[in-house]
Design a protein around this motif. Structure first.
Motif, short mmCIF file in Angstrom:
data_model
loop_
_atom_site.label_atom_id
_atom_site.label_comp_id
_atom_site.label_asym_id
_atom_site.label_seq_id
_atom_site.Cartn_x
_atom_site.Cartn_y
_atom_site.Cartn_z
N ALA A 38 0.83 -1.22 -0.04
CA ALA A 38 -0.08 0.04 -0.01
C ALA A 38 0.97 1.08 0.06
CB ALA A 38 -1.09 0.06 1.17
N ALA A 39 2.04 1.24 0.89
CA ALA A 39 2.82 2.40 0.72
C ALA A 39 3.49 2.67 -0.60
CB ALA A 39 3.99 2.05 1.97
N GLU A 40 3.72 1.56 -1.18
CA GLU A 40 4.38 1.73 -2.66
C GLU A 40 3.45 2.17 -3.63
OE1 GLU A 40 5.72 -2.28 -3.39
OE2 GLU A 40 7.72 -2.30 -2.42
N LYS A 41 2.25 1.84 -3.21
CA LYS A 41 1.23 2.56 -4.33
C LYS A 41 0.70 3.94 -4.23
CE LYS A 41 -3.44 0.79 -6.14
NZ LYS A 41 -4.35 -0.25 -5.73
N VAL A 42 0.84 4.55 -2.66
CA VAL A 42 0.63 5.80 -2.77
C VAL A 42 1.83 6.45 -2.38
CG1 VAL A 42 -1.61 5.29 -1.85
CG2 VAL A 42 0.28 5.63 -0.16
N PHE A 43 3.01 5.98 -2.83
CA PHE A 43 4.31 6.81 -2.84
C PHE A 43 4.49 7.15 -1.20
CE2 PHE A 43 2.50 7.22 -6.93
CZ PHE A 43 3.45 6.35 -7.79
N LEU A 44 4.33 6.53 -0.29
CA LEU A 44 4.53 7.00 1.16
C LEU A 44 5.83 6.12 1.72
CD1 LEU A 44 1.27 8.15 2.72
CD2 LEU A 44 3.06 9.52 1.97
N SER A 45 6.15 6.30 2.68
CA SER A 45 7.14 5.65 3.56
C SER A 45 6.56 4.16 4.26
CB SER A 45 7.95 6.21 4.58
OG SER A 45 7.41 6.60 5.42
N GLN A 46 7.02 3.26 4.61
CA GLN A 46 5.96 2.16 5.33
C GLN A 46 5.54 2.67 6.73
OE1 GLN A 46 7.70 -1.48 5.38
NE2 GLN A 46 6.56 -2.57 6.85
N SER A 47 6.57 3.51 7.40
CA SER A 47 6.20 3.81 8.66
C SER A 47 5.10 5.12 8.62
CB SER A 47 7.25 4.73 9.26
OG SER A 47 7.95 5.87 8.48
N ALA A 48 5.20 6.05 7.42
CA ALA A 48 4.17 6.86 7.36
C ALA A 48 2.92 6.08 6.96
CB ALA A 48 4.21 7.63 6.05
N THR A 49 2.78 5.21 6.29
CA THR A 49 1.59 4.06 6.13
C THR A 49 1.09 3.67 7.27
OG1 THR A 49 2.07 3.96 3.67
CG2 THR A 49 0.42 2.54 4.43
N SER A 50 1.79 3.17 7.94
CA SER A 50 1.40 2.40 9.44
C SER A 50 0.71 3.61 10.37
CB SER A 50 2.64 1.97 10.03
OG SER A 50 3.34 0.97 9.26
N SER A 51 1.31 4.68 10.31
CA SER A 51 0.88 5.84 11.13
C SER A 51 -0.60 6.15 10.76
CB SER A 51 1.82 7.09 11.02
OG SER A 51 1.16 8.10 11.68
N ALA A 52 -0.63 6.26 9.14
CA ALA A 52 -2.09 6.68 8.65
C ALA A 52 -2.88 5.43 9.08
CB ALA A 52 -1.80 6.67 7.20
N LEU A 53 -2.46 4.19 8.95
CA LEU A 53 -3.54 3.13 9.47
C LEU A 53 -3.84 3.12 10.86
CD1 LEU A 53 -4.94 0.32 9.07
CD2 LEU A 53 -2.63 -0.70 9.38
N ALA A 54 -3.26 3.74 11.80
CA ALA A 54 -3.32 3.93 13.18
C ALA A 54 -4.30 4.90 13.22
CB ALA A 54 -2.02 4.29 13.93
N ARG A 55 -4.30 6.26 12.50
CA ARG A 55 -5.16 7.18 12.59
C ARG A 55 -6.60 6.77 11.93
NH1 ARG A 55 -2.32 11.56 9.43
NH2 ARG A 55 -4.15 12.86 9.75
N LEU A 56 -6.53 5.82 11.06
CA LEU A 56 -7.88 5.28 10.64
C LEU A 56 -8.36 4.41 11.28
CD1 LEU A 56 -6.66 4.64 6.77
CD2 LEU A 56 -8.74 6.22 7.39
N ARG A 57 -7.73 3.43 12.03
CA ARG A 57 -8.27 2.54 13.25
C ARG A 57 -8.94 3.38 14.27
NH1 ARG A 57 -3.19 -1.49 13.29
NH2 ARG A 57 -4.00 -3.17 11.98
N ALA A 58 -8.24 4.69 14.82
CA ALA A 58 -9.05 5.34 15.61
C ALA A 58 -10.25 6.01 15.18
CB ALA A 58 -7.90 6.43 16.30
N TYR A 59 -10.39 6.40 14.07
CA TYR A 59 -11.35 6.99 13.36
C TYR A 59 -12.62 6.14 13.09
CZ TYR A 59 -14.71 9.75 10.50
OH TYR A 59 -15.69 10.22 10.01
N PHE A 60 -12.21 5.29 12.82
CA PHE A 60 -13.43 3.91 12.68
C PHE A 60 -13.50 3.05 13.82
CE2 PHE A 60 -12.29 4.71 8.24
CZ PHE A 60 -13.60 5.16 7.80
N ASN A 61 -12.69 3.40 14.70
CA ASN A 61 -13.00 2.39 15.93
C ASN A 61 -12.89 0.96 15.61
OD1 ASN A 61 -13.25 1.97 18.74
ND2 ASN A 61 -15.23 2.09 18.68
N ASP A 62 -11.94 0.69 14.79
CA ASP A 62 -12.04 -0.71 14.09
C ASP A 62 -10.56 -0.99 13.76
OD1 ASP A 62 -14.08 -2.88 13.35
OD2 ASP A 62 -12.23 -2.75 11.68
N GLU A 63 -10.12 -2.40 13.99
CA GLU A 63 -8.71 -2.75 13.39
C GLU A 63 -8.51 -2.53 11.88
OE1 GLU A 63 -6.10 -3.75 15.20
OE2 GLU A 63 -6.98 -2.38 16.41
#
Length: 302
Positions: A26-51
């Protein structure tokens, strides 16, 4: 930009995560680092209150909530791309653009060469990427990973618009030294000969053709050789008593360079209707519309 407390930039990352089900990909597809994508996933999990994505061995699986989000997120991004982000005009002589076409080797041999020549004259800035068709090519169209799909009419998706390009029928091909077929090709000869057929990613040789043949004549062809491309079939009968059933255009092209003979097939085979399909949300995109019209024009001359 935020909407209802959701950073809308995260939707692009969410779509990549839902599609790839892998943080690195996913990180490669959106041209982000793996750490930035992991951080985004954490924010998405918090917003949706779901893993959203959970580890399952070496893979990641979508939660039920994530599966429910796949289509809506893809739909939103596609609409934004085609209504807000798309340019209102397309100047073929000056603009550059990547265009992805899903094509078979048959289409590549028959339609693509004159199409490339026509587009080169009128729109030299277009960059065309030909992609091989897999088991479900309409899925790539649905995901927005392809602009056009060229495919026989029976495989069209009912969800998206399409247009007819051209028709073709079939010829049988044998080596000119075939010891069984000499003066004419009979139906008994057709059944007695071993066959060379195409087999694609499923490993099933021309499943639709064989299914139709079985249903129509209650007999089964004896397939002795399979190949991953249609255009290779005529060359594979040379030096044998085998037979191949291929599109007329492929057979006549091959006859110019190979020691083969062509025959009208003893069974009456339904004609192929080759179609062009594109995503419904790109129907009014000026660039897609212009390219679509050029493809249809070139196909009419094939």
């Amino acid at each position: 930009m935020r909407f209802n407390k959701l950073d809308l930039n995260l939707l692009v990352i969410l779509n990549a995560l839902l599609t790839e089900r892998n943080i690195t990909h996913a990180a490669e597809k959106v041209f982000l680092s793996q750490s930035a994508t992991s951080s985004a996933l954490a924010r998405l999990r918090a917003y949706f209150n779901d893993e959203l994505l959970v580890a399952a061995g070496r893979q990641m699986m979508l939660t039920p909530r994530a599966r429910d989000l796949v289509e809506p997120v893809r739909e939103v991004l596609m609409r934004i791309d085609t209504t807000i982000a798309a340019q209102p005009r397309f100047d073929p002589a000056s603009e550059a653009r990547d265009v992805i076409l899903l094509v078979s080797d048959y289409t590549t041999a028959v339609l693509v060469p004159p199409l490339l020549a026509a587009l080169y004259r009128e729109a030299p800035g277009l960059r065309l990427h030909l992609r091989h068709q897999h088991d479900k090519p309409a899925d790539l169209l649905e995901k927005g990973d392809a602009d056009f799909l060229v495919i026989p009419s029976q495989y069209l998706s009912k969800e998206h618009p399409s247009a007819a390009l051209f028709e073709d029928d079939y010829l049988c091909v044998t080596w000119e030294g075939n010891s069984r077929v000499r003066e004419r090709l009979t139906f008994d000869d057709y059944l007695a000969c071993g066959h060379v057929a195409a087999a694609f990613t499923t490993g099933k040789p021309l499943a639709s053709f064989d299914g139709w043949f079985m249903e129509s004549f209650d007999v089964k062809r004896r397939v002795e050789v399979t190949a991953p491309t249609l255009t290779a079939l005529p060359s594979l009968v040379v030096g044998t008593d085998r037979i191949a059933t291929v599109h007329r255009r492929i057979a006549l092209q091959a006859q110019q360079t190979l020691p083969i003979r062509v025959w009208e097939p003893p069974p009456r085979i339904p004609r192929l209707v080759q179609m062009l399909q594109w995503h419904k949300h790109r129907n009014n995109d000026p660039a897609i519309r212009w390219i679509r019209e050029r493809i249809i024009e070139v196909a009419a001359t094939v």
